[in-house]
Scaffold this motif. Sequence first.
Motif, PDB file in Angstrom:
ATOM      1  N   ILE A   1      26.832  34.688  40.672  1.00 33.32           N
ATOM      2  CA  ILE A   1      28.069  33.953  40.929  1.00 33.32           C
ATOM      3  C   ILE A   1      29.130  34.905  41.480  1.00 33.32           C
ATOM      4  O   ILE A   1      29.174  36.093  41.137  1.00 33.32           O
ATOM      5  CB  ILE A   1      28.608  33.268  39.657  1.00 33.32           C
ATOM      6  N   ASN A   2      29.954  34.363  42.354  1.00 31.68           N
ATOM      7  CA  ASN A   2      31.128  35.070  42.856  1.00 31.68           C
ATOM      8  C   ASN A   2      32.345  34.515  42.143  1.00 31.68           C
ATOM      9  O   ASN A   2      32.620  33.311  42.220  1.00 31.68           O
ATOM     10  CB  ASN A   2      31.262  34.882  44.372  1.00 31.68           C
ATOM     11  N   LEU A   3      33.060  35.371  41.416  1.00 29.20           N
ATOM     12  CA  LEU A   3      34.219  34.931  40.649  1.00 29.20           C
ATOM     13  C   LEU A   3      35.468  35.068  41.514  1.00 29.20           C
ATOM     14  O   LEU A   3      35.749  36.134  42.060  1.00 29.20           O
ATOM     15  CB  LEU A   3      34.339  35.756  39.372  1.00 29.20           C
ATOM     16  N   ILE A   4      36.198  33.982  41.621  1.00 32.40           N
ATOM     17  CA  ILE A   4      37.412  33.940  42.435  1.00 32.40           C
ATOM     18  C   ILE A   4      38.601  33.964  41.494  1.00 32.40           C
ATOM     19  O   ILE A   4      38.861  32.997  40.768  1.00 32.40           O
ATOM     20  CB  ILE A   4      37.432  32.673  43.310  1.00 32.40           C
ATOM     21  N   ASN A   5      39.318  35.066  41.490  1.00 30.59           N
ATOM     22  CA  ASN A   5      40.456  35.247  40.586  1.00 30.59           C
ATOM     23  C   ASN A   5      41.648  34.453  41.106  1.00 30.59           C
ATOM     24  O   ASN A   5      42.145  34.684  42.204  1.00 30.59           O
ATOM     25  CB  ASN A   5      40.803  36.737  40.493  1.00 30.59           C
TER      26      ASN A   5
ATOM     27  N   THR B   1      31.245  44.459  31.189  1.00 24.78           N
ATOM     28  CA  THR B   1      32.650  44.152  31.465  1.00 24.78           C
ATOM     29  C   THR B   1      33.016  44.674  32.850  1.00 24.78           C
ATOM     30  O   THR B   1      32.296  45.481  33.432  1.00 24.78           O
ATOM     31  CB  THR B   1      33.583  44.771  30.408  1.00 24.78           C
ATOM     32  N   SER B   2      34.143  44.221  33.339  1.00 28.70           N
ATOM     33  CA  SER B   2      34.603  44.649  34.664  1.00 28.70           C
ATOM     34  C   SER B   2      36.116  44.552  34.715  1.00 28.70           C
ATOM     35  O   SER B   2      36.717  43.695  34.068  1.00 28.70           O
ATOM     36  CB  SER B   2      33.978  43.777  35.759  1.00 28.70           C
ATOM     37  N   LYS B   3      36.713  45.454  35.496  1.00 26.87           N
ATOM     38  CA  LYS B   3      38.156  45.424  35.739  1.00 26.87           C
ATOM     39  C   LYS B   3      38.463  45.083  37.197  1.00 26.87           C
ATOM     40  O   LYS B   3      39.602  45.226  37.645  1.00 26.87           O
ATOM     41  CB  LYS B   3      38.781  46.770  35.358  1.00 26.87           C
ATOM     42  N   GLU B   4      37.452  44.663  37.946  1.00 25.32           N
ATOM     43  CA  GLU B   4      37.660  44.277  39.338  1.00 25.32           C
ATOM     44  C   GLU B   4      38.511  43.006  39.420  1.00 25.32           C
ATOM     45  O   GLU B   4      38.588  42.227  38.485  1.00 25.32           O
ATOM     46  CB  GLU B   4      36.315  44.052  40.021  1.00 25.32           C
ATOM     47  N   PHE B   5      39.092  42.811  40.599  1.00 21.95           N
ATOM     48  CA  PHE B   5      39.916  41.621  40.797  1.00 21.95           C
ATOM     49  C   PHE B   5      39.036  40.373  40.829  1.00 21.95           C
ATOM     50  O   PHE B   5      39.295  39.409  40.110  1.00 21.95           O
ATOM     51  CB  PHE B   5      40.710  41.743  42.090  1.00 21.95           C
ATOM     52  N   SER B   6      37.999  40.377  41.666  1.00 19.29           N
ATOM     53  CA  SER B   6      37.083  39.240  41.769  1.00 19.29           C
ATOM     54  C   SER B   6      35.657  39.778  41.835  1.00 19.29           C
ATOM     55  O   SER B   6      35.106  39.988  42.921  1.00 19.29           O
ATOM     56  CB  SER B   6      37.402  38.389  43.010  1.00 19.29           C
ATOM     57  N   PRO B   7      35.041  40.025  40.687  1.00 26.21           N
ATOM     58  CA  PRO B   7      33.714  40.622  40.686  1.00 26.21           C
ATOM     59  C   PRO B   7      32.612  39.612  40.989  1.00 26.21           C
ATOM     60  O   PRO B   7      32.845  38.401  41.062  1.00 26.21           O
ATOM     61  CB  PRO B   7      33.583  41.169  39.268  1.00 26.21           C
ATOM     62  N   THR B   8      31.410  40.139  41.140  1.00 21.76           N
ATOM     63  CA  THR B   8      30.190  39.348  41.270  1.00 21.76           C
ATOM     64  C   THR B   8      29.306  39.656  40.077  1.00 21.76           C
ATOM     65  O   THR B   8      29.202  40.805  39.654  1.00 21.76           O
ATOM     66  CB  THR B   8      29.459  39.676  42.577  1.00 21.76           C
ATOM     67  N   PHE B   9      28.661  38.619  39.528  1.00 21.56           N
ATOM     68  CA  PHE B   9      27.834  38.822  38.340  1.00 21.56           C
ATOM     69  C   PHE B   9      26.560  38.004  38.468  1.00 21.56           C
ATOM     70  O   PHE B   9      26.573  36.876  38.964  1.00 21.56           O
ATOM     71  CB  PHE B   9      28.586  38.400  37.077  1.00 21.56           C
ATOM     72  N   THR B  10      25.447  38.610  37.997  1.00 17.50           N
ATOM     73  CA  THR B  10      24.158  37.926  37.979  1.00 17.50           C
ATOM     74  C   THR B  10      23.732  37.713  36.538  1.00 17.50           C
ATOM     75  O   THR B  10      23.602  38.683  35.776  1.00 17.50           O
ATOM     76  CB  THR B  10      23.092  38.739  38.725  1.00 17.50           C
ATOM     77  N   PHE B  11      23.506  36.471  36.165  1.00 16.35           N
ATOM     78  CA  PHE B  11      23.066  36.166  34.804  1.00 16.35           C
ATOM     79  C   PHE B  11      21.635  36.660  34.619  1.00 16.35           C
ATOM     80  O   PHE B  11      20.774  36.431  35.477  1.00 16.35           O
ATOM     81  CB  PHE B  11      23.151  34.669  34.544  1.00 16.35           C
ATOM     82  N   PRO B  12      21.344  37.323  33.497  1.00 15.28           N
ATOM     83  CA  PRO B  12      20.030  37.938  33.335  1.00 15.28           C
ATOM     84  C   PRO B  12      18.904  36.966  33.049  1.00 15.28           C
ATOM     85  O   PRO B  12      17.747  37.280  33.312  1.00 15.28           O
ATOM     86  CB  PRO B  12      20.235  38.897  32.151  1.00 15.28           C
ATOM     87  N   ASP B  13      19.205  35.787  32.524  1.00 17.59           N
ATOM     88  CA  ASP B  13      18.133  34.888  32.108  1.00 17.59           C
ATOM     89  C   ASP B  13      18.716  33.490  31.954  1.00 17.59           C
ATOM     90  O   ASP B  13      19.912  33.260  32.173  1.00 17.59           O
ATOM     91  CB  ASP B  13      17.528  35.373  30.783  1.00 17.59           C
ATOM     92  N   THR B  14      17.860  32.554  31.569  1.00 14.65           N
ATOM     93  CA  THR B  14      18.355  31.216  31.274  1.00 14.65           C
ATOM     94  C   THR B  14      19.131  31.231  29.964  1.00 14.65           C
ATOM     95  O   THR B  14      19.029  32.156  29.169  1.00 14.65           O
ATOM     96  CB  THR B  14      17.174  30.237  31.156  1.00 14.65           C
ATOM     97  N   GLY B  15      19.913  30.177  29.753  1.00 13.08           N
ATOM     98  CA  GLY B  15      20.688  30.078  28.517  1.00 13.08           C
ATOM     99  C   GLY B  15      22.148  29.806  28.793  1.00 13.08           C
ATOM    100  O   GLY B  15      22.573  29.628  29.941  1.00 13.08           O
ATOM    101  N   PHE B  16      22.931  29.763  27.716  1.00  9.30           N
ATOM    102  CA  PHE B  16      24.369  29.537  27.810  1.00  9.30           C
ATOM    103  C   PHE B  16      25.091  30.878  27.810  1.00  9.30           C
ATOM    104  O   PHE B  16      24.810  31.748  26.981  1.00  9.30           O
ATOM    105  CB  PHE B  16      24.863  28.681  26.642  1.00  9.30           C
ATOM    106  N   TYR B  17      26.031  31.036  28.726  1.00  5.57           N
ATOM    107  CA  TYR B  17      26.808  32.262  28.839  1.00  5.57           C
ATOM    108  C   TYR B  17      28.293  31.903  28.940  1.00  5.57           C
ATOM    109  O   TYR B  17      28.659  30.942  29.614  1.00  5.57           O
ATOM    110  CB  TYR B  17      26.413  33.067  30.080  1.00  5.57           C
ATOM    111  N   GLN B  18      29.118  32.712  28.276  1.00  6.68           N
ATOM    112  CA  GLN B  18      30.562  32.534  28.351  1.00  6.68           C
ATOM    113  C   GLN B  18      31.168  33.706  29.113  1.00  6.68           C
ATOM    114  O   GLN B  18      30.932  34.864  28.770  1.00  6.68           O
ATOM    115  CB  GLN B  18      31.180  32.442  26.960  1.00  6.68           C
TER     116      GLN B  18
END
Length: 289
Positions: A152-156, A172-189
């Motif tokens: 996912i691309n997070l839009i701040n 964790t990240s301190k970027e303005f609008s980071p990109t993140f890849t979920f490692p597996d299936t499931g619920f993530y917050q």
Amino acid sequence: LGDGQTASTTDVDYTYEMPGAYTIRLEVNDQNDCSAVAERQLDYFPLPENIDFEPSITDGCVPQVVQFSNLSNPINETYFVSWDFGDGNVSNSLNPTHQYSESGIYSVTVDVSSPSGCETTAVFEDLIEISPAPTAAFSVTPEQPNFRNRTINLINESLNAAAFEWDFGSITSKEFSPTFTFPDTGFYQVNLVAIHESGCVDSTSQIFDIAPISQLYFPNAFSPNFDGINEQFKPEGILIGARNYNLTIWNRWGALVFSTNNPDIAWNGVDQRTNRVVSEGMYVYLVEF
């Protein structure tokens, strides 16, 4: 003395603990055992020597709720108390709660009037300091990620923030609008904390359901006649993350003619029991994973 206390002296010096309207009753007896009674109402509503209260907080961030606990003594519900919170809002509650919705430094004015008409006022200069706060917000693309599309691309979309802290649970990240890849299936917050240069913070979060998606397709016919066209029966599609795959094929009499636990192995029309090509006809397949 009107509050449950009595005295047997000629003159009495007495201090009432609480203000109120007290009925004083005096009974006098002489040596002949004659008696006389007199009653008089005493309105005891003194003003406090000092107006005193305790705010729940003196430094906060917008929007900040402050509870004012009145410590002035003696004061009870029979007194009229007027509060001016310094931001244009007032209250007549004895122990008010007020929300400051804008940043600034505010002076608080308290006016106390007794039921007997006495009045006193106190001003507490620059008592409450409210700092500006940011607004944390973000959106993502794609809006509904899944196991096939886990990045996912997070839009701040935060406002009035000088720094950011993203928490994905595992990193964790301190970027303005980071990109993140979920490692597996499931619920993530995914949590975002936006930090104003004043130090005030705001946070927001979103929960993502990374669903396991399987798209499996089977042909409805095939012809294992060695002409090089449609010679095999096997599934096509996506089985990423699938486990315990098992395919079985049965003839019309319920006999098992083929089975495999490998989705890459196809049936070529041969009966695994006899090692002969089965006759043309209708067959039933069952796939589990």
